[in-house]
Scaffold this motif. Sequence first.
Motif, PDB file in Angstrom:
ATOM      1  N   UNK A  65      75.137   5.864  51.300  1.00 45.49           N
ATOM      2  CA  UNK A  65      75.120   5.924  52.824  1.00 45.49           C
ATOM      3  C   UNK A  65      76.708   5.553  53.173  1.00 45.49           C
ATOM      4  N   UNK A  66      77.261   4.377  52.739  1.00 44.41           N
ATOM      5  CA  UNK A  66      78.263   3.821  53.178  1.00 44.41           C
ATOM      6  C   UNK A  66      79.444   4.765  52.938  1.00 44.41           C
ATOM      7  N   UNK A  67      79.437   5.564  52.017  1.00 41.43           N
ATOM      8  CA  UNK A  67      80.521   6.418  51.624  1.00 41.43           C
ATOM      9  C   UNK A  67      80.440   7.570  52.517  1.00 41.43           C
ATOM     10  N   UNK A  68      79.256   8.037  52.580  1.00 38.95           N
ATOM     11  CA  UNK A  68      78.947   9.191  53.538  1.00 38.95           C
ATOM     12  C   UNK A  68      79.573   8.845  54.984  1.00 38.95           C
ATOM     13  N   UNK A  69      79.208   7.693  55.556  1.00 42.09           N
ATOM     14  CA  UNK A  69      79.562   7.406  56.815  1.00 42.09           C
ATOM     15  C   UNK A  69      81.215   7.191  56.713  1.00 42.09           C
ATOM     16  N   UNK A 126      63.362  -0.150  61.696  1.00 43.56           N
ATOM     17  CA  UNK A 126      62.102   0.479  61.414  1.00 43.56           C
ATOM     18  C   UNK A 126      62.324   2.040  61.169  1.00 43.56           C
ATOM     19  N   UNK A 127      62.921   2.635  62.235  1.00 41.85           N
ATOM     20  CA  UNK A 127      63.022   3.931  61.872  1.00 41.85           C
ATOM     21  C   UNK A 127      63.623   4.499  60.571  1.00 41.85           C
ATOM     22  N   UNK A 128      64.623   3.781  59.973  1.00 41.20           N
ATOM     23  CA  UNK A 128      65.195   3.826  58.946  1.00 41.20           C
ATOM     24  C   UNK A 128      64.313   3.508  57.633  1.00 41.20           C
ATOM     25  N   UNK A 129      63.341   2.768  57.861  1.00 44.02           N
ATOM     26  CA  UNK A 129      62.610   2.507  56.601  1.00 44.02           C
ATOM     27  C   UNK A 129      61.276   3.721  56.543  1.00 44.02           C
ATOM     28  N   UNK A 130      60.955   4.177  57.609  1.00 40.91           N
ATOM     29  CA  UNK A 130      60.310   5.338  57.776  1.00 40.91           C
ATOM     30  C   UNK A 130      61.147   6.599  57.128  1.00 40.91           C
ATOM     31  N   UNK A 131      62.155   6.892  57.558  1.00 41.35           N
ATOM     32  CA  UNK A 131      63.104   7.919  56.814  1.00 41.35           C
ATOM     33  C   UNK A 131      63.180   7.544  55.373  1.00 41.35           C
ATOM     34  N   UNK A 132      63.285   6.193  54.709  1.00 39.48           N
ATOM     35  CA  UNK A 132      63.574   6.139  53.419  1.00 39.48           C
ATOM     36  C   UNK A 132      62.118   6.513  52.849  1.00 39.48           C
ATOM     37  N   UNK A 147      71.418   5.710  60.526  1.00 43.15           N
ATOM     38  CA  UNK A 147      70.249   6.357  60.967  1.00 43.15           C
ATOM     39  C   UNK A 147      70.597   7.954  60.906  1.00 43.15           C
ATOM     40  N   UNK A 148      71.932   8.142  61.661  1.00 42.47           N
ATOM     41  CA  UNK A 148      72.274   9.712  61.679  1.00 42.47           C
ATOM     42  C   UNK A 148      72.179   9.983  60.321  1.00 42.47           C
ATOM     43  N   UNK A 149      72.812   9.446  59.250  1.00 42.84           N
ATOM     44  CA  UNK A 149      73.059   9.731  57.972  1.00 42.84           C
ATOM     45  C   UNK A 149      71.951  10.132  57.083  1.00 42.84           C
ATOM     46  N   UNK A 150      70.788   9.097  57.389  1.00 46.62           N
ATOM     47  CA  UNK A 150      69.371   9.452  56.832  1.00 46.62           C
ATOM     48  C   UNK A 150      68.827  10.653  57.264  1.00 46.62           C
ATOM     49  N   UNK A 151      68.941  10.802  58.613  1.00 47.25           N
ATOM     50  CA  UNK A 151      68.286  12.073  59.300  1.00 47.25           C
ATOM     51  C   UNK A 151      68.916  13.384  58.506  1.00 47.25           C
TER      52      UNK A 151
END
Length: 169
Positions: A32-36, A86-92, A61-65
Motif C-alpha cells: 500500500x505504501x508503494x501504491x500510494x 476500523x473501516x480499513x480492518x473491514x476492508x482487509x 483507505x482509498x487504496x484499499x477500496x
Amino acid sequence: MDNVILIGFMGCGKTTVGRKLSYRLRRPILDTDKEIEREAGCTISEIFETEGEQRFRDMETECLRRMLGTVNRQIISVGGGLPLREENRELLRKLGQVVYLRAEAQTIYDRVKHDTTRPLLQGGDPLGKIRAMLKERGPVYEAAAETIIDVDDRSFEEILTAIEREVTE
Ligand code: S3P
C-alpha cells in the motif's frame, strides 16, 4: 477475496517477507505504501510534510477500496498504521486472510534505527516511541488478524514456513 495480507508494526519485515512469499506462492505482491507513493508521485515523508498524516490515512483507505474488487490471489503488505482505522480492518477482512507479523519493540528498534524514511519514528527516543505505539497498536493488530506469526529470533525461512502452513491455498 483470496489475498494474503501482511500487517504489523514498521520494521517487522512485511516488505521482505511479502517479497519472498510472493516468490514461493507464485502470487504477485502489492504494497500500500508503494501504491500510494506511485499515485501521489512523491514519497510518504513528503505526503506527511505537505498534506499531513490525516490525508495520508485517507489515501490508505482509498487504496484499499480500489483493491477491493480488482486484486485477487495476491500478497498485499500494508503500512503499519493502516489497520488502526476500523473501516480499513473491514476492508482487509474482505480482501482476504490477514496475517500479523508480531515483533517485540527491541527487534523493531534494531531494524529501523538507521531508517530516515518513516516520519513517525524520527526525532528523539525511537525505542520509547516504538514501545508506546506498540502497546496501543498490538491489541488492534491481534484483533484484526486471522493468523499471528511471531518473528523475533526467527529466520525468514522459518517465518515463511510458518505462514505457508497457515495459508489456505
Ligand atoms: C506507518 C508505517 C509506514 C508508512 C508510514 C506510517 C505507521 O509503513 O505507512 O510511515 O503509521 O506505522 P511501514 O509499516 O511499511 O513502515
